[in-house]
Design a protein around this motif. Structure first.
Motif, PDB file in Angstrom:
ATOM      1  N   ARG A  83       0.824  -1.209   0.000  1.00  0.00           N
ATOM      2  CA  ARG A  83       0.000   0.000   0.000  1.00  0.00           C
ATOM      3  C   ARG A  83       0.857   1.257   0.000  1.00  0.00           C
ATOM      4  NH1 ARG A  83      -4.845  -0.744   2.812  1.00  0.00           N
ATOM      5  NH2 ARG A  83      -5.079   1.531   2.715  1.00  0.00           N
ATOM      6  N   ILE A  84       1.934   1.219   0.772  1.00  0.00           N
ATOM      7  CA  ILE A  84       2.826   2.383   0.809  1.00  0.00           C
ATOM      8  C   ILE A  84       3.507   2.574  -0.536  1.00  0.00           C
ATOM      9  CG2 ILE A  84       4.962   3.274   1.848  1.00  0.00           C
ATOM     10  CD1 ILE A  84       4.009   1.970   4.491  1.00  0.00           C
ATOM     11  N   ALA A  85       3.919   1.480  -1.175  1.00  0.00           N
ATOM     12  CA  ALA A  85       4.514   1.585  -2.510  1.00  0.00           C
ATOM     13  C   ALA A  85       3.529   2.195  -3.494  1.00  0.00           C
ATOM     14  CB  ALA A  85       4.965   0.207  -2.986  1.00  0.00           C
ATOM     15  N   GLU A  86       2.253   1.850  -3.381  1.00  0.00           N
ATOM     16  CA  GLU A  86       1.233   2.434  -4.250  1.00  0.00           C
ATOM     17  C   GLU A  86       1.132   3.935  -4.029  1.00  0.00           C
ATOM     18  OE1 GLU A  86      -2.397   0.460  -3.383  1.00  0.00           O
ATOM     19  OE2 GLU A  86      -1.706  -1.505  -4.103  1.00  0.00           O
ATOM     20  N   ILE A  87       1.192   4.353  -2.781  1.00  0.00           N
ATOM     21  CA  ILE A  87       1.124   5.780  -2.458  1.00  0.00           C
ATOM     22  C   ILE A  87       2.291   6.531  -3.092  1.00  0.00           C
ATOM     23  CG2 ILE A  87       1.397   7.422  -0.550  1.00  0.00           C
ATOM     24  CD1 ILE A  87      -0.230   5.423   1.169  1.00  0.00           C
ATOM     25  N   LEU A  88       3.497   5.974  -2.972  1.00  0.00           N
ATOM     26  CA  LEU A  88       4.681   6.645  -3.511  1.00  0.00           C
ATOM     27  C   LEU A  88       4.660   6.654  -5.033  1.00  0.00           C
ATOM     28  CD1 LEU A  88       7.396   5.278  -1.049  1.00  0.00           C
ATOM     29  CD2 LEU A  88       6.106   7.421  -0.932  1.00  0.00           C
ATOM     30  N   ALA A  89       4.224   5.557  -5.639  1.00  0.00           N
ATOM     31  CA  ALA A  89       4.119   5.519  -7.099  1.00  0.00           C
ATOM     32  C   ALA A  89       3.115   6.558  -7.591  1.00  0.00           C
ATOM     33  CB  ALA A  89       3.706   4.121  -7.558  1.00  0.00           C
ATOM     34  N   ASP A  90       2.004   6.677  -6.887  1.00  0.00           N
ATOM     35  CA  ASP A  90       1.010   7.680  -7.248  1.00  0.00           C
ATOM     36  C   ASP A  90       1.597   9.084  -7.145  1.00  0.00           C
ATOM     37  OD1 ASP A  90      -1.917   8.627  -7.579  1.00  0.00           O
ATOM     38  OD2 ASP A  90      -1.331   9.538  -5.676  1.00  0.00           O
ATOM     39  N   GLU A  91       2.337   9.338  -6.080  1.00  0.00           N
ATOM     40  CA  GLU A  91       2.926  10.663  -5.878  1.00  0.00           C
ATOM     41  C   GLU A  91       3.934  10.997  -6.973  1.00  0.00           C
ATOM     42  OE1 GLU A  91       3.696  14.340  -4.337  1.00  0.00           O
ATOM     43  OE2 GLU A  91       2.089  12.960  -3.751  1.00  0.00           O
ATOM     44  N   LEU A  92       4.654   9.977  -7.445  1.00  0.00           N
ATOM     45  CA  LEU A  92       5.692  10.197  -8.456  1.00  0.00           C
ATOM     46  C   LEU A  92       5.189   9.998  -9.878  1.00  0.00           C
ATOM     47  CD1 LEU A  92       8.670   8.434  -6.642  1.00  0.00           C
ATOM     48  CD2 LEU A  92       8.280  10.895  -6.895  1.00  0.00           C
ATOM     49  N   GLY A  93       3.898   9.704 -10.039  1.00  0.00           N
ATOM     50  CA  GLY A  93       3.360   9.513 -11.378  1.00  0.00           C
ATOM     51  C   GLY A  93       3.958   8.311 -12.074  1.00  0.00           C
ATOM     52  N   ALA A  94       4.122   7.221 -11.334  1.00  0.00           N
ATOM     53  CA  ALA A  94       4.795   6.043 -11.871  1.00  0.00           C
ATOM     54  C   ALA A  94       3.852   4.856 -11.934  1.00  0.00           C
ATOM     55  CB  ALA A  94       6.007   5.688 -11.008  1.00  0.00           C
TER      56      ALA A  94
END
Length: 288
Positions: free
Chosen positions: A64-75
């Motif tokens: 879930r945290i990886a999803e949050i960071l990917a969303d923040e970075l547009g990845a």
């Protein structure tokens, strides 16, 4: 490191445009400076069977945290599944099969680390109806009880061993199970059944699996340090290849910006945390 935006020709920075086309984009105000969703691939190494942190179904809190960071970075988030072991660094991260490892204790050798995004202690887990009030490894009642830890060599296992309690310890590897998550679950279930009186796993294991049990279990963090000055917690980072400072800086910024979202996920999974200074955006955005 290579600019991650260059991995995908669909990202604006990955296209070769003429000066005239570039000027036209500026004039029409259609140039987007922020990364587009799915513009580059965020390749993560993770264990496929290591709940509550991660699993192949992406149900863990680190997923879930990886999803949050990917969303923040547009990845676009993708995974390279690999059993959590030193070989994940040597055979996956360094070989380029992934760009980062999630949920890694700080201080590992041969990797570049982000800022820590949470710190969790080991914890005592016992049945709430037993009437115990255990808060330290020196509580005399531990000498009379059956104890459990996740494995030999953990800080909690060593703390109990220092007090001459080895013959009272059952480790989760003794339980049947094909993966670590199943063994962690079995350890806490054995406390709920009364087969083990007190388990002392790492906090995320304690909080997550205790929350699934009936009757209710008490989860009490152990003291932060044990003799001789042994930390009884892990500060968690994302590990990258040495030299990937640009990606590290991007992740640091994303962690700082989505700090509250990360801690909301940790609370949802009942992860006990110790105070960790909230990173300053101004600091996180400076080159390190």
């Amino acid at each position: 490191m290579n600019d991650p935006t260059q991995r995908c020709s669909h990202h604006p920075l990955g296209r070769v445009v003429s000066a005239a086309a570039f000027a036209a984009l500026l004039i029409t105000s259609q140039w987007v400076t922020a990364p587009l969703a799915g513009a580059w691939e965020m390749r993560v190494c993770a264990d496929p069977d290591y709940m509550p942190q991660s699993n192949r179904a992406e149900e863990g809190y680190e997923n879930r945290i990886a999803e949050i960071l990917a969303d923040e970075l547009g990845a676009e988030l993708t995974y390279q599944w690999w059993t959590l072991a030193p070989s994940m660094v040597s055979e996956q991260l360094r070989e380029g099969n992934c760009d980062m490892m999630i949920g890694v204790p700080d201080g590992g050798d041969g990797v570049l680390a982000t800022i820590a995004y949470y710190r969790s202690p080991y914890a005592f887990v016992y049945r709430a109806d037993e009437g115990y009030d255990i808060a330290t490894f020196d509580d005399e009642i531990l000498t009379e009880l059956q104890l459990g830890t996740t494995s030999e060599g953990t800080s909690a296992h060593l703390a109990l061993a220092r007090r001459g309690l080895l013959d009272r310890i059952t480790v989760s590897s003794e339980f049947a199970g094909t993966n670590a998550g199943a063994r962690f679950s079995a350890l806490i279930e054995s406390v709920a059944r009364g087969d083990i009186d007190v388990a002392v796993p790492w906090g995320p294991v304690a909080g997550y699996y205790a929350g699934l049990q009936d009757p209710p279990l008490t989860v009490t963090p152990v003291p932060e340090f044990d003799i001789p000055f042994t930390p009884m917690y892990h500060s968690i980072v994302i590990a990258l290849r040495l030299g990937d400072e640009e990606l590290r800086d991007l992740l640091d910024q994303a962690i700082a910006r989505r700090w509250d979202d990360i801690y909301a996920v940790l609370a949802e999974y009942n992860v006990p945390t110790l105070p960790l200074p909230r990173p300053s955006l101004s600091i996180a955005e400076q080159p390190q």
